[in-house]
Design a protein around this motif. Structure first.
Motif, PDB file in Angstrom:
ATOM      1  N   SER A  11       0.831  -1.195   0.000  1.00  0.00           N
ATOM      2  CA  SER A  11       0.000   0.000   0.000  1.00  0.00           C
ATOM      3  C   SER A  11       0.872   1.255   0.000  1.00  0.00           C
ATOM      4  O   SER A  11       2.067   1.211   0.301  1.00  0.00           O
ATOM      5  CB  SER A  11      -0.901   0.014   1.233  1.00  0.00           C
ATOM      6  OG  SER A  11      -0.123   0.250   2.408  1.00  0.00           O
ATOM      7  N   GLN A  12       0.237   2.369  -0.300  1.00  0.00           N
ATOM      8  CA  GLN A  12       0.960   3.653  -0.296  1.00  0.00           C
ATOM      9  C   GLN A  12       1.542   3.945   1.086  1.00  0.00           C
ATOM     10  O   GLN A  12       2.631   4.475   1.196  1.00  0.00           O
ATOM     11  CB  GLN A  12       0.030   4.789  -0.740  1.00  0.00           C
ATOM     12  CG  GLN A  12      -0.324   4.732  -2.191  1.00  0.00           C
ATOM     13  CD  GLN A  12       0.880   4.992  -3.101  1.00  0.00           C
ATOM     14  OE1 GLN A  12       1.980   5.317  -2.680  1.00  0.00           O
ATOM     15  NE2 GLN A  12       0.651   4.823  -4.389  1.00  0.00           N
ATOM     16  N   ARG A  13       0.817   3.600   2.143  1.00  0.00           N
ATOM     17  CA  ARG A  13       1.316   3.867   3.498  1.00  0.00           C
ATOM     18  C   ARG A  13       2.562   3.043   3.800  1.00  0.00           C
ATOM     19  O   ARG A  13       3.512   3.542   4.391  1.00  0.00           O
ATOM     20  CB  ARG A  13       0.217   3.573   4.518  1.00  0.00           C
ATOM     21  CG  ARG A  13       0.671   3.883   5.921  1.00  0.00           C
ATOM     22  CD  ARG A  13      -0.447   4.371   6.807  1.00  0.00           C
ATOM     23  NE  ARG A  13       0.085   4.655   8.124  1.00  0.00           N
ATOM     24  CZ  ARG A  13      -0.213   3.967   9.209  1.00  0.00           C
ATOM     25  NH1 ARG A  13      -1.080   2.981   9.150  1.00  0.00           N
ATOM     26  NH2 ARG A  13       0.326   4.267  10.368  1.00  0.00           N
ATOM     27  N   ILE A  14       2.566   1.793   3.385  1.00  0.00           N
ATOM     28  CA  ILE A  14       3.753   0.954   3.588  1.00  0.00           C
ATOM     29  C   ILE A  14       4.933   1.528   2.815  1.00  0.00           C
ATOM     30  O   ILE A  14       6.041   1.638   3.345  1.00  0.00           O
ATOM     31  CB  ILE A  14       3.468  -0.506   3.177  1.00  0.00           C
ATOM     32  CG1 ILE A  14       2.560  -1.163   4.224  1.00  0.00           C
ATOM     33  CG2 ILE A  14       4.755  -1.307   3.009  1.00  0.00           C
ATOM     34  CD1 ILE A  14       2.059  -2.532   3.847  1.00  0.00           C
ATOM     35  N   LEU A  15       4.701   1.916   1.585  1.00  0.00           N
ATOM     36  CA  LEU A  15       5.787   2.489   0.787  1.00  0.00           C
ATOM     37  C   LEU A  15       6.271   3.812   1.371  1.00  0.00           C
ATOM     38  O   LEU A  15       7.476   4.095   1.357  1.00  0.00           O
ATOM     39  CB  LEU A  15       5.332   2.652  -0.670  1.00  0.00           C
ATOM     40  CG  LEU A  15       5.003   1.334  -1.386  1.00  0.00           C
ATOM     41  CD1 LEU A  15       4.457   1.607  -2.774  1.00  0.00           C
ATOM     42  CD2 LEU A  15       6.202   0.410  -1.434  1.00  0.00           C
ATOM     43  N   VAL A  63      19.102  -0.921   7.250  1.00  0.00           N
ATOM     44  CA  VAL A  63      18.069  -1.847   6.806  1.00  0.00           C
ATOM     45  C   VAL A  63      18.247  -2.128   5.320  1.00  0.00           C
ATOM     46  O   VAL A  63      18.233  -1.213   4.501  1.00  0.00           O
ATOM     47  CB  VAL A  63      16.666  -1.265   7.076  1.00  0.00           C
ATOM     48  CG1 VAL A  63      15.589  -2.229   6.620  1.00  0.00           C
ATOM     49  CG2 VAL A  63      16.512  -0.920   8.561  1.00  0.00           C
ATOM     50  N   HIS A  64      18.419  -3.403   5.005  1.00  0.00           N
ATOM     51  CA  HIS A  64      18.476  -3.871   3.616  1.00  0.00           C
ATOM     52  C   HIS A  64      17.397  -4.946   3.497  1.00  0.00           C
ATOM     53  O   HIS A  64      17.648  -6.128   3.749  1.00  0.00           O
ATOM     54  CB  HIS A  64      19.862  -4.425   3.282  1.00  0.00           C
ATOM     55  CG  HIS A  64      20.943  -3.422   3.482  1.00  0.00           C
ATOM     56  ND1 HIS A  64      21.173  -2.399   2.602  1.00  0.00           N
ATOM     57  CD2 HIS A  64      21.826  -3.254   4.495  1.00  0.00           C
ATOM     58  CE1 HIS A  64      22.171  -1.653   3.040  1.00  0.00           C
ATOM     59  NE2 HIS A  64      22.580  -2.144   4.194  1.00  0.00           N
ATOM     60  N   ALA A  65      16.184  -4.488   3.173  1.00  0.00           N
ATOM     61  CA  ALA A  65      15.035  -5.388   3.196  1.00  0.00           C
ATOM     62  C   ALA A  65      14.014  -4.937   2.163  1.00  0.00           C
ATOM     63  O   ALA A  65      14.102  -3.837   1.615  1.00  0.00           O
ATOM     64  CB  ALA A  65      14.405  -5.386   4.592  1.00  0.00           C
ATOM     65  N   CYS A  66      13.023  -5.784   1.969  1.00  0.00           N
ATOM     66  CA  CYS A  66      11.888  -5.434   1.115  1.00  0.00           C
ATOM     67  C   CYS A  66      11.119  -4.290   1.757  1.00  0.00           C
ATOM     68  O   CYS A  66      11.392  -3.897   2.899  1.00  0.00           O
ATOM     69  CB  CYS A  66      10.983  -6.651   0.943  1.00  0.00           C
ATOM     70  SG  CYS A  66      10.187  -7.194   2.478  1.00  0.00           S
ATOM     71  N   ALA A  67      10.147  -3.768   1.042  1.00  0.00           N
ATOM     72  CA  ALA A  67       9.357  -2.643   1.559  1.00  0.00           C
ATOM     73  C   ALA A  67       8.670  -2.999   2.877  1.00  0.00           C
ATOM     74  O   ALA A  67       8.543  -2.133   3.756  1.00  0.00           O
ATOM     75  CB  ALA A  67       8.332  -2.202   0.531  1.00  0.00           C
ATOM     76  N   VAL A 114      -0.677  -1.312   9.899  1.00  0.00           N
ATOM     77  CA  VAL A 114      -0.533  -1.206   8.444  1.00  0.00           C
ATOM     78  C   VAL A 114      -0.005  -2.508   7.829  1.00  0.00           C
ATOM     79  O   VAL A 114      -0.223  -2.767   6.654  1.00  0.00           O
ATOM     80  CB  VAL A 114       0.354   0.004   8.070  1.00  0.00           C
ATOM     81  CG1 VAL A 114       1.812  -0.248   8.417  1.00  0.00           C
ATOM     82  CG2 VAL A 114       0.210   0.354   6.606  1.00  0.00           C
ATOM     83  N   LEU A 115       0.646  -3.323   8.607  1.00  0.00           N
ATOM     84  CA  LEU A 115       1.226  -4.565   8.089  1.00  0.00           C
ATOM     85  C   LEU A 115       0.322  -5.784   8.270  1.00  0.00           C
ATOM     86  O   LEU A 115       0.739  -6.906   7.998  1.00  0.00           O
ATOM     87  CB  LEU A 115       2.596  -4.817   8.729  1.00  0.00           C
ATOM     88  CG  LEU A 115       3.662  -3.799   8.323  1.00  0.00           C
ATOM     89  CD1 LEU A 115       4.936  -3.997   9.126  1.00  0.00           C
ATOM     90  CD2 LEU A 115       3.947  -3.887   6.843  1.00  0.00           C
ATOM     91  N   THR A 116      -0.917  -5.581   8.677  1.00  0.00           N
ATOM     92  CA  THR A 116      -1.832  -6.727   8.803  1.00  0.00           C
ATOM     93  C   THR A 116      -2.069  -7.403   7.454  1.00  0.00           C
ATOM     94  O   THR A 116      -2.358  -8.596   7.412  1.00  0.00           O
ATOM     95  CB  THR A 116      -3.178  -6.331   9.439  1.00  0.00           C
ATOM     96  OG1 THR A 116      -3.768  -5.281   8.673  1.00  0.00           O
ATOM     97  CG2 THR A 116      -2.995  -5.894  10.892  1.00  0.00           C
ATOM     98  N   ALA A 117      -1.921  -6.665   6.366  1.00  0.00           N
ATOM     99  CA  ALA A 117      -2.087  -7.273   5.035  1.00  0.00           C
ATOM    100  C   ALA A 117      -1.043  -8.352   4.767  1.00  0.00           C
ATOM    101  O   ALA A 117      -1.254  -9.226   3.920  1.00  0.00           O
ATOM    102  CB  ALA A 117      -2.012  -6.201   3.952  1.00  0.00           C
ATOM    103  N   ALA A 118       0.061  -8.328   5.505  1.00  0.00           N
ATOM    104  CA  ALA A 118       1.126  -9.321   5.311  1.00  0.00           C
ATOM    105  C   ALA A 118       0.819 -10.655   5.985  1.00  0.00           C
ATOM    106  O   ALA A 118       1.563 -11.620   5.797  1.00  0.00           O
ATOM    107  CB  ALA A 118       2.452  -8.771   5.832  1.00  0.00           C
TER     108      ALA A 118
END
Length: 142
Positions: A11-15, A63-67, A114-118
């Protein structure tokens, strides 16, 4: 993963969180440093910190990780100053439970909502847990 699933997950918020990472300046006089890596995706988080009376007073993260891992580290970094090992362990447990369908962590970490979608993407969970895991490893060295 379909395009709709990707849109839901990133989502835009995660990004936006991933793009606004706090505490990224090096901490040259760190009391402890630890790195954790998510084996499945290769994401890494390195944490450096200083404590006083058992509470984190200074914190730095690379941090070297995905979004998702970046967003998690951003949320964590914004709230970790002043926490002790027990609070970080509690957050880690609440976050892991949230990713398996439980409640969102308590304040000051409620932004993890915001990360509940994961939840539906267990291969991303380890990356989301890296910041608290690295912090707990560093705190164990103090």
């Amino acid at each position: 993963m379909s395009d709709a699933d990707l849109m839901k997950l990133y989502s835009q918020r995660i990004l936006a969180l991933a793009a606004d990472m706090p505490h990224t300046d090096p901490l040259p006089d760190a009391e402890a440093t630890a790195t954790k890596r998510a084996p499945l995706c290769g994401s890494t988080v390195t944490v450096a910190l200083r404590t006083e009376a058992g509470r984190i007073t200074h914190y730095s993260q690379q941090v070297h990780a995905c979004a998702l891992g970046q967003a998690s580290a951003a949320i964590f970094g914004a709230a970790v100053i002043g926490c002790d090992a027990h609070q970080v362990q509690q957050l880690r447990a609440e976050l892991a439970a949230m990713l398996k369908g439980g409640s969102v962590p308590q304040p000051p970490f409620a932004d993890y909502e915001v990360l509940t979608a994961a939840r539906d993407y267990p291969n991303r969970h380890a990356s989301i847990l890296l910041a608290p895991d690295a912090t707990l490893a560093a705190l164990a060295l103090t």
